[in-house]
Design a protein around this motif. Structure first.
Motif: not given
Lengths: 464, 297
Positions: A317-340
């Protein structure tokens, strides 16, 4: 962008400018290490990081992850003296939001709120407790300085194994100058039923460089709540957080992690966070953000063993002059994995929220099931959000999808609710609460859910 | 109820009402008085201004009242000016609009929404942040009302109108009507999109909630109801005391239940012929709408 243009840009970048010293240097580190009982290897890591820091400039807007982050007003030198700020005596640390909510719920249920608690103020550890029963089960939990001094060898291979302490200026600064935070180690098969709490606080103008390392061995279970509070409302009175979190979820282990960023409005927040989930492990990781002046967060999840599962939740939740930056990575390195991944943000006033998400699937990671979604709700016309999903897939048998929505509170919704007797403010709060419901439904810790819901509800003003 | 039976019901009184939407006048002088315990049917061709009247009574911000009054008149003669009130104040004064197209509020459970609504409507002086109606009390009342109206018990846990079928939306509106027990209810095509059985059920439910069609009509709980409808079936259990025909933004003719029956059978040809000015206004409004659409407005 044409090749020619790219080449020109590259040519302009080289030779790299010689970074001016920011004051985060060897002499400062020497002074901070006076009287330290850290193992030699840990000290060397710090010295190497200072060497690295000397070669780095602040990230520029030419870098993909930083191009939407405005660092023009950020002066590292302004925070050097804060690194040596002495312990404030007799000052009560403000209670954390999650802390109060969990204690409240435990009081009603007649149970213990926390199995262990750590708190720091301006980098000084002021509380470091673990239920002796849990200690008896072999659980290690405490402030990093103490844990490394007591159990150094056990953590040598883990320390800075998940997060990269060399990635950029902030990563190196953290690797050199980190203080307080927490280390948790849960032995194989031990299931912790009460949550652990880590509070990192600063006084106005203070510096927090807390480092959190969580390691769950095979079949272990735990719930960890971390939160940040304090700092000032503006300018030099604000604060500076340069932190990192590393998580290792062992085979068939299960971790619920909640990180609430609730700084005052003048705090600069830079965080690098990475979790590695091993075969059959499960991670439910919730990031919540209400505070700070500017945030830049790198949140990575690596699914390193077959059948690993990660659920990532974001509540902003942001207000006033807030700046929020998110960089996300879901790195699947092995078989049969689940990310959500589900990030939801509501923006008020002239605030800005950026999410840039990537699902990366290695060639070996067949049968990957990956999903990412970012929804934003605009409460004012001046707010701005950017959603930039991305997929990078090398395996051929995968299911990866993403979605993003951005909407406004609908005047017709508000009128409908008002026609049933709700005031305009109540109607707006209800619509926003409804927007977050989907992500709250995923957070399986009721006091956390309720605390976040109430905190956001209290911030919503009449929709403009 | 500890109130004495009220033999002089409150009235909703509309006088000379003109309403414009985006500068275009839709209502051109509407006069209508609805007493508690009375059922009024409002009929008329599409675009004649029926829904506009409902929105204007409820205070939709896009509907600008350019002339006229809407007042609540108590038995002792006290008058309350509805036009000076915000929509939520009107709801708390006892006015209810069942929407023709109710809005979805994703993530908000119908029960939570209704608990807010009921708390405010029953405590008109409640300040924001004050306690809601106790959960236990609310739940048992909701459960009772739902079972009375043959509404499935999981309905209240669903998000407000989110993914509801047309029929479910109308049932949710009726449930809200039952819980809020307003003094005056405007039901805007609460039968549209329903099959014959569903309309019959809706008709019975409204009659039960409104205390209409029998001696209860004069009781303290009786509602004044304005039913906007194209169909006869909704009126089966809610025989109108008065039927009004709207054409070109005015009520051109009023009568008893027999007028509703006539319009169902024969349509609006006689009305258009009898009121050429209103029929001309209707054509002008249609033309203006068409021109605006053509211009992409």
């Amino acid at each position: 962008m044409s090749d020619k243009h790219t080449m020109t840009t590259a040519a302009q970048k080289s030779p790299a400018p010689i970074p001016a010293s920011t004051g985060f240097d060897h002499p400062l580190l020497d002074r901070l290490l006076t009287g330290s009982s850290l193992p030699e290897w840990a000290v060397k890591l710090r010295r190497d990081a200072v060497d690295r820091l000397d070669t780095l400039s602040l990230p520029g807007r030419g870098e993909e992850n930083w191009m939407r982050t405005d660092l023009r007003m950020f002066q590292p030198r302004a925070w050097v003296s804060a690194a040596e700020r002495p312990a404030t005596s007799g000052e009560a640390i403000p209670a954390g939001l999650l802390e109060s909510a969990t204690q409240g719920a435990a009081a009603v249920a007649g149970t213990v709120a926390f199995g262990g608690r750590i708190a720091s103020l301006d980098g000084h550890v002021v509380r470091d407790e673990l239920d002796p029963v849990l200690a008896g089960q072999g659980i290690v939990f405490g402030a990093p300085e103490r844990i490394l001094a007591e159990h150094g060898e056990r953590f040598r291979s883990r320390w800075f194994s998940a997060v990269d302490g060399r990635a950029d200026w902030f990563a190196a600064m953290h690797a050199a100058f980190h203080r307080a935070g927490a280390v948790l180690w849960v032995p194989a098969g031990v299931k912790l039923t009460t949550p652990l709490h880590v509070l990192s606080a600063i006084t106005p103008g203070g510096l927090d460089t807390s480092h959190v390392l969580v390691v769950l061995e095979e079949g272990a279970e735990a719930t960890v709540l971390t939160e940040t509070v304090g700092g000032g409302e503006s300018g030099s009175d604000g604060g500076f957080h340069c932190g990192a979190t590393e998580i290792v979820v062992g085979r068939k282990a299960s971790l619920r992690m909640v990180n609430l960023q609730n700084w005052s409005r003048g705090v600069w927040h830079f965080a690098r966070q990475r979790a590695a989930v091993e075969a059959g492990g499960r991670l439910q990781w919730t990031l919540a953000a209400l505070g700070s002046r500017l945030s830049q967060v790198q949140q990575d999840v690596a699914l390193v063993g077959r059948g690993a599962d990660a659920q990532v939740n974001g509540v902003m939740f942001t207000e006033a002059r807030q700046q929020l930056v998110y960089n996300t990575l879901q790195h699947h390195m092995a078989p049969g994995c689940h990310s959500d991944l589900l990030y939801k943000g509501a923006l008020q006033d002239r605030s800005r929220l950026v999410w840039r998400g990537m699902i990366k699937v290695d060639k070996a990671a067949q049968k990957t099931d990956g999903y990412q979604r970012n929804d934003t709700l605009m409460l004012s016309r001046e707010a701005r959000s950017d959603s930039i999903p991305g997929l990078e897939i090398e395996a051929d048998d995968v299911r990866c999808t993403h979605g993003a929505t951005s909407g406004r509170v609908d005047e017709e919704q508000i009128f409908y609710a008002r026609a049933r007797g709700l005031t305009a403010d109540e109607a707006a709060r209800l619509v926003v609460a409804g927007f977050f419901q989907q992500v709250f439904d995923r957070i399986t810790i009721p006091p956390v859910r309720e605390a976040l819901s109430a905190a956001i509800g209290g911030r919503i003003r009449r929709v403009s | 109820m500890n109130q004495q039976p009220d033999h002089h019901p409150d009235q909703l009184v509309i006088r000379g009402l003109h309403v414009a939407v985006e500068g275009q006048e839709i209502l051109k002088g509407v006069d209508l008085t609805i007493g508690r315990g009375e059922i009024h049917a409002l009929m008329g061709p599409n675009g004649s201004g029926k829904s506009t009247l409902g929105y204007a009574i409820m205070g939709h911000p896009s509907y600008e009242v350019t002339a006229g009054t809407i007042e609540l008149v108590a038995a002792d003669g006290t008058r309350r000016d509805l036009l000076g009130m915000e929509p939520d104040e009107r709801a708390r004064a006892g006015v209810f609009l069942a929407f023709q197209r109710p809005m979805a509020i994703p993530g908000v459970r119908l029960a939570d929404f209704l608990r807010h609504a009921v708390t405010n409507v029953r405590n008109p002086e409640r300040k924001e942040g004050q306690e809601l109606m106790p959960m236990k009390e609310f739940r048992s009342e909701l459960k009772a009302k739902m079972s009375e109206l043959s509404i499935d018990s999981d309905f209240a846990r669903r998000y407000v109108n989110e993914g509801f079928s047309g029929g479910e939306m109308k049932r949710a509106e009726i449930l809200q009507l039952a819980m809020l027990q307003p003094r005056f209810a405007i039901l805007d095509e609460t039968d549209s999109g329903l099959d014959a059985d569903a309309v019959r059920l809706a008709s019975q439910s409204i009659a039960r909630i409104g205390g209409a069609g029998g001696d209860a009509a004069s009781g303290a709980d009786a509602m004044g109801i304005l039913i906007i409808t194209h169909h006869e079936q909704l009126l089966e259990h809610n025989v109108p005391h008065r039927t009004h025909v709207m054409l070109g933004g005015r009520i051109v003719e009023s009568g008893g239940a027999e007028l509703a029956a006539e319009l169902h059978k024969r349509g609006y040809e006689r009305i258009r012929a009898a009121y050429p000015d209103a029929a001309a206004a209707e054509r002008a409004m249609e033309e203006s709408t068409r021109n605006q659409e053509a211009a992409g407005v």
